[in-house]
Design an enzyme around this catalytic site. Structure first.
Site, PDB file in Angstrom:
ATOM      1  N   HIS A 357       0.799  -1.218   0.184  1.00 46.53           N
ATOM      2  CA  HIS A 357       0.049  -0.073  -0.061  1.00 46.53           C
ATOM      3  C   HIS A 357       0.699   1.097  -0.106  1.00 46.53           C
ATOM      4  CE1 HIS A 357      -4.027  -1.762   0.785  1.00 46.53           C
ATOM      5  NE2 HIS A 357      -3.414  -2.763   1.322  1.00 46.53           N
ATOM      6  N   LYS A 544      -8.418  14.022   4.624  1.00 44.88           N
ATOM      7  CA  LYS A 544      -7.583  12.871   4.594  1.00 44.88           C
ATOM      8  C   LYS A 544      -6.672  13.049   5.875  1.00 44.88           C
ATOM      9  CE  LYS A 544      -6.690  13.997   0.406  1.00 44.88           C
ATOM     10  NZ  LYS A 544      -6.707  12.918  -0.422  1.00 44.88           N
ATOM     11  N   ARG A 545      -5.769  11.973   5.970  1.00 44.41           N
ATOM     12  CA  ARG A 545      -4.818  12.195   7.102  1.00 44.41           C
ATOM     13  C   ARG A 545      -3.916  13.427   6.770  1.00 44.41           C
ATOM     14  NH1 ARG A 545      -4.363   8.478  11.242  1.00 44.41           N
ATOM     15  NH2 ARG A 545      -2.584   9.535  12.000  1.00 44.41           N
ATOM     16  N   LYS A 550       0.763  14.635   1.158  1.00 45.74           N
ATOM     17  CA  LYS A 550      -0.761  14.974   0.611  1.00 45.74           C
ATOM     18  C   LYS A 550      -0.869  16.434   0.412  1.00 45.74           C
ATOM     19  CE  LYS A 550      -2.745  10.915   3.288  1.00 45.74           C
ATOM     20  NZ  LYS A 550      -3.219  10.078   2.245  1.00 45.74           N
ATOM     21  N   THR A 652      -8.417   6.716  -1.821  1.00 44.22           N
ATOM     22  CA  THR A 652     -10.042   6.134  -2.019  1.00 44.22           C
ATOM     23  C   THR A 652     -10.935   7.147  -1.771  1.00 44.22           C
ATOM     24  OG1 THR A 652      -9.513   5.472   0.194  1.00 44.22           O
ATOM     25  CG2 THR A 652      -9.546   3.723  -1.581  1.00 44.22           C
ATOM     26  N   LYS A 656     -14.818   8.428  -3.502  1.00 41.61           N
ATOM     27  CA  LYS A 656     -16.019   8.784  -2.876  1.00 41.61           C
ATOM     28  C   LYS A 656     -16.412   9.833  -3.446  1.00 41.61           C
ATOM     29  CE  LYS A 656     -14.173   6.291   1.076  1.00 41.61           C
ATOM     30  NZ  LYS A 656     -13.248   6.512   2.133  1.00 41.61           N
TER      31      LYS A 656
HETATM   32  C1  OAK Z   1      -0.571   2.461   6.065  1.00 39.12           C
HETATM   33  C2  OAK Z   1       0.644   2.118   6.803  1.00 39.12           C
HETATM   34  C3  OAK Z   1       1.772   1.523   6.068  1.00 39.12           C
HETATM   35  C4  OAK Z   1       1.735   1.384   4.672  1.00 39.12           C
HETATM   36  C5  OAK Z   1       0.543   2.190   3.919  1.00 39.12           C
HETATM   37  C6  OAK Z   1      -0.414   2.693   4.721  1.00 39.12           C
HETATM   38  C7  OAK Z   1      -1.627   3.174   3.916  1.00 39.12           C
HETATM   39  O1  OAK Z   1      -2.705   3.467   4.694  1.00 39.12           O
HETATM   40  N1  OAK Z   1      -1.549   3.331   2.540  1.00 39.12           N
HETATM   41  C8  OAK Z   1      -2.611   3.816   1.833  1.00 39.12           C
HETATM   42  O2  OAK Z   1      -3.438   2.802   1.797  1.00 39.12           O
HETATM   43  C9  OAK Z   1      -4.737   3.205   0.815  1.00 39.12           C
HETATM   44  C10 OAK Z   1      -5.383   1.910   0.507  1.00 39.12           C
HETATM   45  O3  OAK Z   1      -4.715   1.305  -0.489  1.00 39.12           O
HETATM   46  C11 OAK Z   1      -4.109   4.023  -0.250  1.00 39.12           C
HETATM   47  O4  OAK Z   1      -5.378   4.429  -1.095  1.00 39.12           O
HETATM   48  C12 OAK Z   1      -3.287   5.291   0.010  1.00 39.12           C
HETATM   49  O5  OAK Z   1      -2.884   5.849  -1.222  1.00 39.12           O
HETATM   50  C13 OAK Z   1      -2.072   4.703   0.836  1.00 39.12           C
HETATM   51  O6  OAK Z   1      -1.355   5.757   1.211  1.00 39.12           O
END
Ligand code: OAK
Length: 810
Positions: A357, A544-545, A550, A652, A656
């Site tokens: 991710h 978002k976070r 970002k 994501t 939405k």
């Molecule tokens: C959190 C912890 C470690 C690595 C990745 C994450 C994370 O939240 N990644 C996010 O995952 C989402 C779902 O796939 C993506 O839409 C976001 O872009 C990504 O930052």
């Protein structure tokens, strides 16, 4: 669909009220009414929940350290198809269903994208009749609650379990599992067969709490099983034979209790960042070991052949937090089932699949060897062996030393969890096309060249039932009225809306629905913050976070720029705008917290400046989470998706907003590219550096933020404002942000993209002036959002990964 009539429902409701609380409905609090309602619904589904063991089908298990579920009542009613009966029945009992919907606690067992995706996937697996279950942790405290005090983020512990439990869960003590930590491992040679003797370990009990996951209109009910960590009860039986005697003294007993309960105490509040704490490693092994043991126990109960595990079971790991699934499954197959290494390895690889991710190295997990060795001695041995064999394989290919070192699972100090995940699984996927390409060509290049067939893309998706049908019921009803109900189970049908693109009535109706959603949000903002926002202004939203990549900072600097333009020229032509933010910062992420303070200080100044005649309003909504998102997203005109290109794996939220008819203002990053592909250039506004430009800067340098600052008046003006007192009460924070831009050369290219962003914002302003055109763009966005339903994503996972090679899956 569940069958239920009003009289039967009312009767069950009353009976349940007496049995749970021994009182009449009239005397009950909202909390009690909610408990009763959820309990009645649980009764309705319970038989199906038990019956739903699909022996013939392959079972999918989705391991995730986070599940950001959001409230369940409304979506459960929707999926069961009983919202109307329940609403009307309750009304006859003088109870307002919406009050109860809002009284439910919002389980925030996740940080952001990764956890919310897991929740959307559960919804889609159940709705697509896939027997797919989640495994995770029942944190006592989910993500902290965010409060602003003088514009600063203050974290308050989340207490979602205040009432002692959660209305939807069922605890199953008879299914509790023991997880073993620490201790000593001896391998004993018994006539050529190695026997593993793990002594002096600390046994921790994993207590399962099950939450039903209800499919949409299809009677299928899956399970999210969350484990709570507890001390092992003395009567747990023979498993304790080798356990450390933890009850020696009163003090020891207390220490043991603390050790055990600490594990599921709190969710780590980091998003896309890796903290490397021992407790986190304990959490990871805790839920992984409990889950894998649970799977094997169920499997063996069916008397199936352990050597055919991968034909009946698919295990998916959501990023690397559950990667210990790989050595844990190996451990059970080797030590408990007595299989040979090669047999066990073959089964493990063919059972496990992995999603990455992020491409950001700071989010990639690495665990110190020594830490793993001490906490999980047997697991460490297995990882060492996996590494040894893998390195041998790479040496046979005659790869150079550096490459082998990069690809090895264990280096001088650490275990590299992404490497272990790739080596120990049969499928590796990224979460959007660009992200997967970057993994293949950059971050995981060595692995891709070594085993290209493992790699594939699965672009993320969202549960359209929650984010459109439930959150925006007016729009959903309009769509159904225009193209019939079929889109609810086949979102590709949304395309049929395109025939209305020139229909003035439909476009007007879309505008009216947006307006009423904006009014609803404006009312909330007025009540909560006493800020007047005009529903006729453009609602420009970034939720978002909070993370530097970002680029909430880019958004804020643009607001500051606009503010200056208005001050210089009060007749400056612009549509009134309401800028809305929602974002939590990780508690230890200082720059992110400074940005929050900056935006709040800026909001204070602008919102109280009569000179600009309410042309701009800035609202930072506290405690952004799933429930508040359901209010904000349907009210957005503009969706800010402005990450530094290459950094956002997918996003994501972008999907939405699109599905709710907002116009995306974006860089060509993550899934924004695929939104662009769907709607075409006339229905989205794009700006900023391309992926290649960012990669080139990163590789070859050549970017100077200082040069830009010195040569561009607009940039200089807003950057200087960070430190010249123009915005009061942010001296320290302004300096920190200034330094990140100028002293540390603007790692995320905020200043490089700002001129382009200003132009893009001007374009938005112009487009909004033509309401018909704007509503047409909204319609095109909605019509083309179907591909971003998580039903599509899950169908792809099922087809390409979990059920690949299975009968009937061509
Ligand atoms: C959190 C912890 C470690 C690595 C990745 C994450 C994370 O939240 N990644 C996010 O995952 C989402 C779902 O796939 C993506 O839409 C976001 O872009 C990504 O930052």
């Amino acid at each position: 669909m569940a069958k239920i009539n009003k009289n039967k429902f009312k009767q069950s409701f009353e009976t349940k009220m007496y049995s749970l609380y021994a009182q009449s409905i009239n005397d009950a609090t909202d909390e009690q009414l909610l408990n009763v309602l959820c309990s009645v619904i649980k009764d309705i589904i319970s038989k199906k929940w038990v019956d739903n063991k699909l022996d013939s089908q392959k079972e999918v298990y989705y391991f995730s350290i986070e599940f950001l579920l959001g409230r369940q009542l409304k979506s459960n009613l929707l999926n069961l198809g009983i919202e109307n009966v329940v609403r009307e029945s309750l009304k006859e009992l003088n109870i307002d269903l919406d009050n109860l919907i809002n009284a439910e606690s919002d389980p925030a067992l996740g940080n952001g994208g990764l956890g919310r995706l897991a929740a959307c996937f559960l919804d889609s697996m159940a709705s697509l009749n896939i027997s797919g279950h989640g495994y995770g942790i029942r944190y006592k405290h989910g993500l902290f609650e965010q409060k602003f005090i003088n514009g600063y983020q203050v974290e308050v512990p989340d207490n979602w379990l205040t009432q002692g439990g959660y209305v939807w869960e069922t605890v199953r003590p008879n299914k509790a599992i023991v997880v073993k930590f620490e201790g000593n491992v001896n391998l004993i040679d018994k006539n050529g067969r190695l026997e593993v003797n793990h002594t002096d370990y600390l046994p921790i009990m994993a207590m399962p709490y099950d939450i039903p996951i209800i499919g949409y209109g299809n009677n299928s009910i899956n399970t999210l099983r969350l484990f709570k960590s507890e001390v092992l009860s003395r009567d747990f039986g023979p498993l304790t034979v080798n356990a450390r005697n933890s009850y020696g003294s009163y003090e020891d007993a207390l220490k043991y209790k603390y050790y055990a309960e600490e594990i599921s105490q709190v969710l780590y509040p980091n998003d896309s960042n890796y903290a490397g704490r021992l407790l986190r490693l304990k959490q990871e092994y805790f839920f992984v070991s409990a889950g894998i043991q649970d799977i094997i126990r169920k499997y063996k109960k069916k008397k199936l052949d352990i050597k055919k595990l991968n034909e009946k079971v698919a295990i998916h790991i959501n990023d690397t937090h559950p990667t210990l699934c790989i050595p844990e499954l190996m451990r059970i197959l080797l030590d408990e089932e007595g299989l040979s290494w090669d047999e066990a390895w073959d089964i493990t690889i063919n059972t496990i699949s992995y999603t990455n991710h992020t491409i950001m190295t700071e989010a990639m997990e690495r665990w110190p060897k020594e830490m793993v060795k001490r906490l999980l001695p047997r697991i460490y041995m297995i990882i060492e062996e996996i590494n040894k064999r893998y390195v041998n394989e790479l040496e046979e290919r005659k790869y150079d030393h550096e490459k082998i070192y990069r690809m090895s699972i264990i280096d001088n100090n650490d275990i590299k969890m992404a490497n272990l995940s790739i080596v120990g699984s049969h499928s590796v996927n990224g979460v959007a096309k660009l992200h997967t390409e970057l993994l293949k060509k950059e971050v995981l290049k060595d692995f891709y060249e070594h085993e290209p067939e493992k790699f594939n893309n699965k672009t993320n998706g969202i549960a359209h039932r929650r984010w459109l049908i439930s959150a925006n019921s007016e729009l959903s009803d309009l769509i159904t009225g225009l193209i019939s109900e079929d889109w609810k189970t086949d979102t590709n049908k949304l395309k049929e809306l395109e025939i209305y693109r020139n229909n003035k009535d439909v476009l007007e109706k879309i505008g009216e629905i947006k307006y009423s959603n904006k009014e609803r949000l404006a009312k909330f903002i007025k009540e909560k913050y006493d800020i007047d926002v005009n529903p006729n202004s453009i609602f420009d939203v970034q939720v978002k976070r909070l993370h530097a990549y970002k680029r909430q900072l880019l958004n804020a600097l643009h607001i500051l720029h606009l503010y200056h333009e208005l001050l210089e020229n009060p007749n400056f032509d612009m549509e009134p705008r309401t800028f809305i933010f929602g974002a939590k910062a990780a508690p230890g992420y200082y720059l992110a917290k400074c940005i929050i303070k900056f935006i709040n200080s800026l909001a204070d100044k602008i919102n109280n400046d009569p000179r600009i005649d309410n042309k701009i309003k800035v609202v930072f909504i506290e405690n952004y989470g799933v429930s508040i998102a359901e209010l904000i997203i349907p009210a957005a005109d503009v969706s800010e998706q402005i990450s530094t290109t290459t950094k956002e794996a997918s996003g994501t939220g972008n999907m939405k907003f699109m599905m709710n008819g907002a116009i995306t203002l974006a860089t060509l990053d993550g899934a924004n590219i695929e939104i662009f592909d769907q709607v075409g250039k006339d229905n989205i506004v794009i700006f900023g550096l391309s992926a290649n430009e960012v990669l080139n800067y990163n590789k070859f340098g050549g970017y100077s933020a200082l040069d830009l600052y010195n040569s561009n008046r607009n940039i200089k003006r807003v950057v200087d404002d960070l430190i010249n007192g123009f915005i009061p009460n942010m001296e320290k924070e302004g300096r920190e942000i200034y330094d990140s831009l100028i002293t540390y050369n603007d790692e995320y290219f905020v200043l490089r993209d700002i001129e382009n962003y200003i132009e893009a914002q001007e374009k938005i302003d112009k487009l909004y002036k033509n309401k018909d055109k704007w509503n047409e763009m909204a319609l095109i966005n909605i019509a083309n959002s179907g591909v971003f339903s998580s039903d599509r994503t899950i169908a792809e996972y099922a087809h390409d990964i979990w059920f690949k090679g299975c009968e009937g899956n061509e």
